[in-house]
Design a protein around this motif. Sequence first.
Motif, mmCIF file in Angstrom:
data_model
loop_
_atom_site.group_PDB
_atom_site.id
_atom_site.type_symbol
_atom_site.label_atom_id
_atom_site.label_comp_id
_atom_site.label_asym_id
_atom_site.label_seq_id
_atom_site.Cartn_x
_atom_site.Cartn_y
_atom_site.Cartn_z
ATOM 1 N N VAL A 1 0.849 -1.204 0.000
ATOM 2 C CA VAL A 1 0.000 0.000 0.000
ATOM 3 C C VAL A 1 0.883 1.252 0.000
ATOM 4 C CG1 VAL A 1 -1.642 1.361 1.371
ATOM 5 C CG2 VAL A 1 -2.023 -1.087 1.033
ATOM 6 N N ALA A 2 1.930 1.253 0.822
ATOM 7 C CA ALA A 2 2.854 2.402 0.852
ATOM 8 C C ALA A 2 3.523 2.587 -0.505
ATOM 9 C CB ALA A 2 3.905 2.197 1.945
ATOM 10 N N SER A 3 3.925 1.499 -1.122
ATOM 11 C CA SER A 3 4.539 1.575 -2.446
ATOM 12 C C SER A 3 3.571 2.178 -3.462
ATOM 13 C CB SER A 3 4.970 0.175 -2.894
ATOM 14 O OG SER A 3 5.494 0.203 -4.191
ATOM 15 N N THR A 4 2.315 1.779 -3.365
ATOM 16 C CA THR A 4 1.297 2.306 -4.274
ATOM 17 C C THR A 4 1.078 3.795 -4.052
ATOM 18 O OG1 THR A 4 0.211 0.149 -4.269
ATOM 19 C CG2 THR A 4 -1.088 2.015 -5.039
ATOM 20 N N VAL A 5 0.983 4.198 -2.797
ATOM 21 C CA VAL A 5 0.769 5.619 -2.490
ATOM 22 C C VAL A 5 1.952 6.446 -2.991
ATOM 23 C CG1 VAL A 5 0.580 7.291 -0.595
ATOM 24 C CG2 VAL A 5 -0.808 5.210 -0.573
ATOM 25 N N LEU A 6 3.164 5.958 -2.752
ATOM 26 C CA LEU A 6 4.349 6.682 -3.230
ATOM 27 C C LEU A 6 4.344 6.787 -4.753
ATOM 28 C CD1 LEU A 6 7.004 5.163 -0.828
ATOM 29 C CD2 LEU A 6 6.259 7.548 -0.894
ATOM 30 N N GLY A 7 3.929 5.728 -5.430
ATOM 31 C CA GLY A 7 3.827 5.765 -6.891
ATOM 32 C C GLY A 7 2.787 6.763 -7.368
ATOM 33 N N LEU A 8 1.659 6.809 -6.680
ATOM 34 C CA LEU A 8 0.621 7.782 -7.035
ATOM 35 C C LEU A 8 1.095 9.214 -6.824
ATOM 36 C CD1 LEU A 8 -2.644 6.151 -5.655
ATOM 37 C CD2 LEU A 8 -2.147 6.732 -8.026
ATOM 38 N N VAL A 9 1.764 9.451 -5.702
ATOM 39 C CA VAL A 9 2.276 10.795 -5.437
ATOM 40 C C VAL A 9 3.292 11.174 -6.513
ATOM 41 C CG1 VAL A 9 3.650 12.179 -3.830
ATOM 42 C CG2 VAL A 9 1.801 10.743 -2.968
ATOM 43 N N GLY A 10 4.145 10.227 -6.885
ATOM 44 C CA GLY A 10 5.107 10.488 -7.958
ATOM 45 C C GLY A 10 4.418 10.804 -9.275
ATOM 46 N N GLY A 11 3.327 10.096 -9.558
ATOM 47 C CA GLY A 11 2.572 10.371 -10.778
ATOM 48 C C GLY A 11 1.914 11.734 -10.759
ATOM 49 N N ILE A 12 1.413 12.124 -9.607
ATOM 50 C CA ILE A 12 0.783 13.442 -9.488
ATOM 51 C C ILE A 12 1.830 14.552 -9.591
ATOM 52 C CG2 ILE A 12 -0.464 14.934 -7.879
ATOM 53 C CD1 ILE A 12 -1.961 12.370 -6.977
ATOM 54 N N LEU A 13 3.022 14.272 -9.073
ATOM 55 C CA LEU A 13 4.089 15.277 -9.141
ATOM 56 C C LEU A 13 4.577 15.515 -10.574
ATOM 57 C CD1 LEU A 13 6.205 14.596 -5.940
ATOM 58 C CD2 LEU A 13 4.606 16.455 -6.394
ATOM 59 N N LEU A 14 4.155 14.670 -11.496
ATOM 60 C CA LEU A 14 4.483 14.922 -12.898
ATOM 61 C C LEU A 14 3.949 16.281 -13.340
ATOM 62 C CD1 LEU A 14 3.744 11.472 -14.582
ATOM 63 C CD2 LEU A 14 5.982 12.534 -14.254
ATOM 64 N N PHE A 15 2.785 16.648 -12.799
ATOM 65 C CA PHE A 15 2.202 17.935 -13.167
ATOM 66 C C PHE A 15 3.054 19.102 -12.686
ATOM 67 C CE2 PHE A 15 -1.727 15.425 -13.608
ATOM 68 C CZ PHE A 15 -2.088 15.834 -14.874
ATOM 69 N N VAL A 16 3.737 18.903 -11.561
ATOM 70 C CA VAL A 16 4.610 19.950 -11.048
ATOM 71 C C VAL A 16 5.796 20.147 -11.995
ATOM 72 C CG1 VAL A 16 6.130 20.579 -9.123
ATOM 73 C CG2 VAL A 16 3.909 19.507 -8.684
ATOM 74 N N ASN A 17 6.234 19.070 -12.617
ATOM 75 C CA ASN A 17 7.388 19.116 -13.515
ATOM 76 C C ASN A 17 6.980 19.339 -14.973
ATOM 77 O OD1 ASN A 17 9.182 18.679 -11.410
ATOM 78 N ND2 ASN A 17 8.950 16.465 -11.564
ATOM 79 N N ARG A 18 5.831 19.897 -15.193
ATOM 80 C CA ARG A 18 5.337 20.111 -16.555
ATOM 81 C C ARG A 18 6.295 21.000 -17.355
ATOM 82 N NH1 ARG A 18 2.437 22.971 -20.135
ATOM 83 N NH2 ARG A 18 0.794 21.895 -21.261
ATOM 84 N N ASP A 19 6.835 22.039 -16.718
ATOM 85 C CA ASP A 19 7.756 22.933 -17.428
ATOM 86 C C ASP A 19 9.007 22.193 -17.895
ATOM 87 O OD1 ASP A 19 6.012 25.032 -17.060
ATOM 88 O OD2 ASP A 19 7.012 25.748 -15.233
ATOM 89 N N ALA A 20 9.497 21.282 -17.062
ATOM 90 C CA ALA A 20 10.671 20.494 -17.454
ATOM 91 C C ALA A 20 10.332 19.597 -18.650
ATOM 92 C CB ALA A 20 11.164 19.652 -16.294
ATOM 93 N N LEU A 21 9.127 19.051 -18.660
ATOM 94 C CA LEU A 21 8.702 18.226 -19.792
ATOM 95 C C LEU A 21 8.590 19.071 -21.051
ATOM 96 C CD1 LEU A 21 7.703 15.549 -20.985
ATOM 97 C CD2 LEU A 21 5.410 16.156 -20.177
ATOM 98 N N VAL A 22 8.018 20.250 -20.943
ATOM 99 C CA VAL A 22 7.906 21.151 -22.100
ATOM 100 C C VAL A 22 9.299 21.494 -22.629
ATOM 101 C CG1 VAL A 22 7.216 23.476 -22.826
ATOM 102 C CG2 VAL A 22 5.652 22.080 -21.475
ATOM 103 N N ASP A 23 10.233 21.803 -21.734
ATOM 104 C CA ASP A 23 11.600 22.112 -22.162
ATOM 105 C C ASP A 23 12.247 20.915 -22.863
ATOM 106 O OD1 ASP A 23 11.400 24.667 -21.170
ATOM 107 O OD2 ASP A 23 12.396 24.186 -19.259
#
Length: 169
Positions: A40-62
């Motif tokens: 369950v902890a592994s899943t939650v950490l994976g979900l948080v990592g997936g959500i943090l993709l939105f925070v790194n949107r500028d890096a993806l655009v670059d």
Amino acid sequence: MSESPDYPRYPDKPESPASAGPVAAPARPGTIEGAFWAFVASTVLGLVGGILLFVNRDALVDTLRNADRQRGGTLTGAQIDQAATITLVVSVVIVVLIAALYLLFAFKLRAGRNWARIVLTVLTALHVISLLTAQDTILGYLAALAAVVGVVLSFTGPSNAYIAASRSR
């Protein structure tokens, strides 16, 4: 004449142990509970990592912009933004689907299903291999560590006994 364990059991015979009703579920050991919560902890950490993709949107655009420049610079800024948005949405959908399946397998492990333990072991091995071949975030490494702990706990002696007892029910 009393029935000994060597004689066959007849379910319709009242004094037969086979007619005693359903077998009680074996007690769930702490190792299975620990494995469940590690997954369950592994899943939650994976979900948080997936959500943090939105925070790194500028890096993806670059990154997309630099890749486009290396290929000749044919995309407009709007097309690069659209590609980044599509990439993020698809990534989050995939992360959520994988998380849902991972949780399903964790609950099945908790219920004593050996096939779920095997599936979780294979998924954890793939996760660890992916960490060796690509860069990941600290959350990715922590998720993999939690999953490895879950696998180890799911293969301890008490866990093996619980799964064997659950299988025989």
